[in-house]
Design a protein around this motif. Sequence first.
Motif, mmCIF file in Angstrom:
data_model
loop_
_atom_site.group_PDB
_atom_site.id
_atom_site.type_symbol
_atom_site.label_atom_id
_atom_site.label_comp_id
_atom_site.label_asym_id
_atom_site.label_seq_id
_atom_site.Cartn_x
_atom_site.Cartn_y
_atom_site.Cartn_z
ATOM 1 N N ASP A 201 0.826 -1.201 0.000
ATOM 2 C CA ASP A 201 0.000 0.000 0.000
ATOM 3 C C ASP A 201 0.868 1.262 0.000
ATOM 4 O O ASP A 201 0.599 2.216 -0.717
ATOM 5 C CB ASP A 201 -0.918 -0.004 1.223
ATOM 6 C CG ASP A 201 -1.875 1.189 1.251
ATOM 7 O OD1 ASP A 201 -2.614 1.375 0.272
ATOM 8 O OD2 ASP A 201 -1.862 1.927 2.247
ATOM 9 N N ALA A 202 1.945 1.225 0.790
ATOM 10 C CA ALA A 202 2.850 2.379 0.850
ATOM 11 C C ALA A 202 3.535 2.606 -0.492
ATOM 12 O O ALA A 202 3.683 3.750 -0.948
ATOM 13 C CB ALA A 202 3.890 2.166 1.947
ATOM 14 N N GLY A 203 3.965 1.521 -1.138
ATOM 15 C CA GLY A 203 4.592 1.647 -2.447
ATOM 16 C C GLY A 203 3.636 2.209 -3.478
ATOM 17 O O GLY A 203 4.003 3.066 -4.302
ATOM 18 N N HIS A 204 2.395 1.739 -3.436
ATOM 19 C CA HIS A 204 1.363 2.237 -4.354
ATOM 20 C C HIS A 204 1.097 3.722 -4.138
ATOM 21 O O HIS A 204 1.019 4.503 -5.094
ATOM 22 C CB HIS A 204 0.066 1.448 -4.164
ATOM 23 C CG HIS A 204 -0.164 0.431 -5.228
ATOM 24 N ND1 HIS A 204 -0.852 0.702 -6.381
ATOM 25 C CD2 HIS A 204 0.242 -0.867 -5.319
ATOM 26 C CE1 HIS A 204 -0.893 -0.378 -7.145
ATOM 27 N NE2 HIS A 204 -0.237 -1.348 -6.519
ATOM 28 N N LYS A 205 0.894 4.101 -2.875
ATOM 29 C CA LYS A 205 0.612 5.508 -2.573
ATOM 30 C C LYS A 205 1.744 6.417 -3.036
ATOM 31 O O LYS A 205 1.505 7.512 -3.564
ATOM 32 C CB LYS A 205 0.394 5.680 -1.064
ATOM 33 C CG LYS A 205 -0.938 5.158 -0.559
ATOM 34 C CD LYS A 205 -1.056 5.366 0.956
ATOM 35 C CE LYS A 205 -2.392 4.889 1.494
ATOM 36 N NZ LYS A 205 -2.482 5.036 2.971
ATOM 37 N N THR A 206 2.966 5.958 -2.835
ATOM 38 C CA THR A 206 4.123 6.751 -3.239
ATOM 39 C C THR A 206 4.126 6.999 -4.734
ATOM 40 O O THR A 206 4.235 8.148 -5.201
ATOM 41 C CB THR A 206 5.425 6.032 -2.834
ATOM 42 O OG1 THR A 206 5.526 6.000 -1.418
ATOM 43 C CG2 THR A 206 6.636 6.732 -3.413
ATOM 44 N N LEU A 207 4.024 5.934 -5.519
ATOM 45 C CA LEU A 207 4.098 6.079 -6.968
ATOM 46 C C LEU A 207 2.889 6.828 -7.518
ATOM 47 O O LEU A 207 3.005 7.603 -8.482
ATOM 48 C CB LEU A 207 4.219 4.704 -7.628
ATOM 49 C CG LEU A 207 5.491 3.922 -7.299
ATOM 50 C CD1 LEU A 207 5.574 2.648 -8.134
ATOM 51 C CD2 LEU A 207 6.744 4.766 -7.518
ATOM 52 N N GLN A 208 1.736 6.646 -6.895
ATOM 53 C CA GLN A 208 0.548 7.374 -7.340
ATOM 54 C C GLN A 208 0.709 8.874 -7.093
ATOM 55 O O GLN A 208 0.370 9.695 -7.945
ATOM 56 C CB GLN A 208 -0.693 6.852 -6.601
ATOM 57 C CG GLN A 208 -2.008 7.307 -7.206
ATOM 58 C CD GLN A 208 -2.210 6.778 -8.615
ATOM 59 O OE1 GLN A 208 -1.945 5.609 -8.885
ATOM 60 N NE2 GLN A 208 -2.658 7.640 -9.526
#
Length: 415
Positions: A201-208
């Motif tokens: 989730d953290a990786g997704h939020k970052t790239l988004q």
Amino acid sequence: MVTVSVNGLPPKTQTVDRKNFEEDVAAFEKSHPKIKIDAREGLMDPKTFTAKLAGGQLEDVYYVYFTDPAGLIQRHQAADISKYIKDVPYAKDIDPSLQKVFTGADGKVYGLPTGNYSLGLVYNRALFTKAGLDPDKPPATWDEVRTAAKKISALGDGTVGYADYSKNNQGGWHLTSWIYSMGGDVATQDGTKWKAAFNSDAGHKTLQMLHEMRWTDNSMGTRQLLEIADVQKMMGAGKLGMYMAGPDNIPTIVKQFERKYDDYGLTALPGTATLGGGDGFMFNPKASPEKIRAGLTWVQWKYLRSPERDAVDSKRAKADGVPIGLPQPRLFAGATQAKIDEIRAQYANTPVGNYKPFIDRNSQVQTKVEPPNAQQIYTILDGVMQSVLTKKDADIDKLLADASKKVDAVLATVK
């Protein structure tokens, strides 16, 4: 008389640093007549460390980066100094998060921190004011960073709200800090094995967030594939609002681009954690108790300064033209650090108020060290940053999944 060998002596090419180090050795030996310092050039080199230890060539006291202690402790290549710590002045006041780096799973202490940094946000105070933002109240969340970046970019004339790196392993380095700030990890350990952890989730939020700032908000500029020199140049030219960096970036910009310290502010990284690091000293496991005690006395005196010694350091540094007043390193907590802050403020030649947002909130942000095999991981994560910042149709799910497999292969080689 105890002779203790230490490394960290600056090379002769670093004239001022070498002179100061030699002055300190002389002053230390004068005030501690029963201890002689055998100072040697160089730092801890992982490639030669084991051979030096086995061959009896390793110094009694040796320099390490924050990424080194865990492995050294696990391999029994550092002395347990727990029983000696109680006699070290100010040791009890060391920031617990920094001392933890040198503490084993067994709860024993194997070294002392002597320097630290953590990534925050460097920002242009004049552009904040021009964009209607309060430079004394910089963003504390990534949503606030995004809003501020849009306002700064709207100033036009090539001004960029927020910039970030994406090549030469620097993109992976910053992406790691982004993921930490979002509450995630890049790698986690399960027993003795490491696994990639950023397909989360953290990786997704970052790239988004990065993708939206780049393509929806247009607040990161059209020029990408940047590295540190490019971004510092943008900041030095007065064309950049914010970027992720440590405090040491500010004097670099001021010196290289003939700017003023008043131009720049520093705040803590948004979120729950940031990437940081530092250095310290550990002790040869073959060193005698006498040498360990002498080495601890030297490390405390030279690096873990008492307020009185810090005054000597600050006065000398100011005379040498070194910037005083930057908010790191900060090795202590509580009253001891407050006394040191007060002394440094007396000698400050930089605007300490500009860094108050960093000091006020950075203690609430966990500092996490680099993952193992960091540079190999950063090479892989560079590609992820590059795709998000150069491809409007970047597939975030695929980027994270593919990179995760590659990083797992890198982590499989960790010993």
